[in-house]
Write a protein that holds these residues in place. Sequence first.
Motif, PDB file in Angstrom:
ATOM      1  N   ASP A   1     -31.926   5.210  10.586  1.00 15.31           N
ATOM      2  CA  ASP A   1     -31.376   5.081   9.235  1.00 15.31           C
ATOM      3  C   ASP A   1     -30.303   3.992   9.253  1.00 15.31           C
ATOM      4  N   PRO A   2     -30.627   2.789   8.779  1.00 15.91           N
ATOM      5  CA  PRO A   2     -29.713   1.654   8.877  1.00 15.91           C
ATOM      6  C   PRO A   2     -28.418   1.791   8.070  1.00 15.91           C
ATOM      7  N   GLU A   3     -28.287   2.832   7.263  1.00 17.55           N
ATOM      8  CA  GLU A   3     -27.053   3.040   6.506  1.00 17.55           C
ATOM      9  C   GLU A   3     -26.064   3.935   7.247  1.00 17.55           C
ATOM     10  N   LYS A   4     -26.472   4.480   8.401  1.00 17.83           N
ATOM     11  CA  LYS A   4     -25.616   5.380   9.163  1.00 17.83           C
ATOM     12  C   LYS A   4     -25.041   4.660  10.383  1.00 17.83           C
ATOM     13  N   PHE A   5     -23.742   4.890  10.613  1.00 11.73           N
ATOM     14  CA  PHE A   5     -23.032   4.213  11.686  1.00 11.73           C
ATOM     15  C   PHE A   5     -22.222   5.190  12.522  1.00 11.73           C
ATOM     16  N   LEU A   6     -21.965   4.789  13.747  1.00 10.24           N
ATOM     17  CA  LEU A   6     -21.149   5.527  14.695  1.00 10.24           C
ATOM     18  C   LEU A   6     -20.051   4.586  15.164  1.00 10.24           C
ATOM     19  N   ALA A   7     -18.802   5.041  15.099  1.00  8.88           N
ATOM     20  CA  ALA A   7     -17.672   4.250  15.579  1.00  8.88           C
ATOM     21  C   ALA A   7     -17.077   4.948  16.791  1.00  8.88           C
ATOM     22  N   LEU A   8     -16.838   4.169  17.853  1.00  5.36           N
ATOM     23  CA  LEU A   8     -16.277   4.689  19.099  1.00  5.36           C
ATOM     24  C   LEU A   8     -15.136   3.784  19.543  1.00  5.36           C
ATOM     25  N   PRO A   9     -14.204   4.313  20.334  1.00  5.26           N
ATOM     26  CA  PRO A   9     -13.202   3.422  20.921  1.00  5.26           C
ATOM     27  C   PRO A   9     -13.930   2.345  21.734  1.00  5.26           C
ATOM     28  N   ALA A  10     -13.428   1.132  21.704  1.00  2.00           N
ATOM     29  CA  ALA A  10     -14.068   0.025  22.417  1.00  2.00           C
ATOM     30  C   ALA A  10     -14.303   0.400  23.876  1.00  2.00           C
ATOM     31  N   GLY A  11     -15.515   0.136  24.354  1.00  2.00           N
ATOM     32  CA  GLY A  11     -15.868   0.398  25.742  1.00  2.00           C
ATOM     33  C   GLY A  11     -16.474   1.767  25.993  1.00  2.00           C
ATOM     34  N   ALA A  12     -16.419   2.671  25.030  1.00  2.00           N
ATOM     35  CA  ALA A  12     -17.010   3.998  25.205  1.00  2.00           C
ATOM     36  C   ALA A  12     -18.533   3.885  25.170  1.00  2.00           C
ATOM     37  N   ASP A  13     -19.192   4.750  25.909  1.00  2.00           N
ATOM     38  CA  ASP A  13     -20.650   4.730  26.005  1.00  2.00           C
ATOM     39  C   ASP A  13     -21.247   5.799  25.084  1.00  2.00           C
ATOM     40  N   PRO A  14     -22.007   5.403  24.052  1.00  2.00           N
ATOM     41  CA  PRO A  14     -22.570   6.398  23.139  1.00  2.00           C
ATOM     42  C   PRO A  14     -23.561   7.344  23.815  1.00  2.00           C
ATOM     43  N   ALA A  15     -24.146   6.933  24.933  1.00  2.00           N
ATOM     44  CA  ALA A  15     -25.096   7.788  25.640  1.00  2.00           C
ATOM     45  C   ALA A  15     -24.423   9.013  26.249  1.00  2.00           C
ATOM     46  N   GLU A  16     -23.102   8.972  26.401  1.00  2.00           N
ATOM     47  CA  GLU A  16     -22.372  10.095  26.979  1.00  2.00           C
ATOM     48  C   GLU A  16     -21.960  11.136  25.939  1.00  2.00           C
ATOM     49  N   LEU A  17     -22.258  10.877  24.673  1.00  3.05           N
ATOM     50  CA  LEU A  17     -21.859  11.779  23.595  1.00  3.05           C
ATOM     51  C   LEU A  17     -22.983  12.712  23.184  1.00  3.05           C
ATOM     52  N   MET A  18     -22.636  13.952  22.887  1.00  2.00           N
ATOM     53  CA  MET A  18     -23.601  14.890  22.322  1.00  2.00           C
ATOM     54  C   MET A  18     -23.231  15.247  20.879  1.00  2.00           C
ATOM     55  N   GLY A  19     -21.947  15.131  20.546  1.00  2.00           N
ATOM     56  CA  GLY A  19     -21.445  15.551  19.246  1.00  2.00           C
ATOM     57  C   GLY A  19     -22.152  14.954  18.045  1.00  2.00           C
ATOM     58  N   PRO A  20     -22.272  13.629  17.959  1.00  4.56           N
ATOM     59  CA  PRO A  20     -22.890  13.055  16.763  1.00  4.56           C
ATOM     60  C   PRO A  20     -24.309  13.553  16.513  1.00  4.56           C
TER      61      PRO A  20
END
Length: 82
Positions: free
Chosen positions: A14-33
């Motif tokens: 869904d190109p209208e949905k975004f995830l913001a993380l502190p710079a350098g964080a790896d989204p693959a390590e997240l389960m929450g979103p």
Amino acid sequence: MNLMSVDLYQSATDPEKFLALPAGADPAELMGPMTFDQDYAQVVRYREGFEFDPSESYAGVNAAKIAADILTVKWAIYRREA
């Protein structure tokens, strides 16, 4: 509030949905979103090292809430509204 350096990711489904993380964080390590929305299971980098100002107005997003989420849970999900 001070500038925050964040990496922005866009949902691959869904190109209208975004995830913001502190710079350098790896989204693959997240389960929450993904717990809240499966559209965040696959993301692609949208912007790296974006200097985000929580007091600024960005098109269709609540910048203060994004900043608060990043500071408390280390990530923020949002939908860009037109």
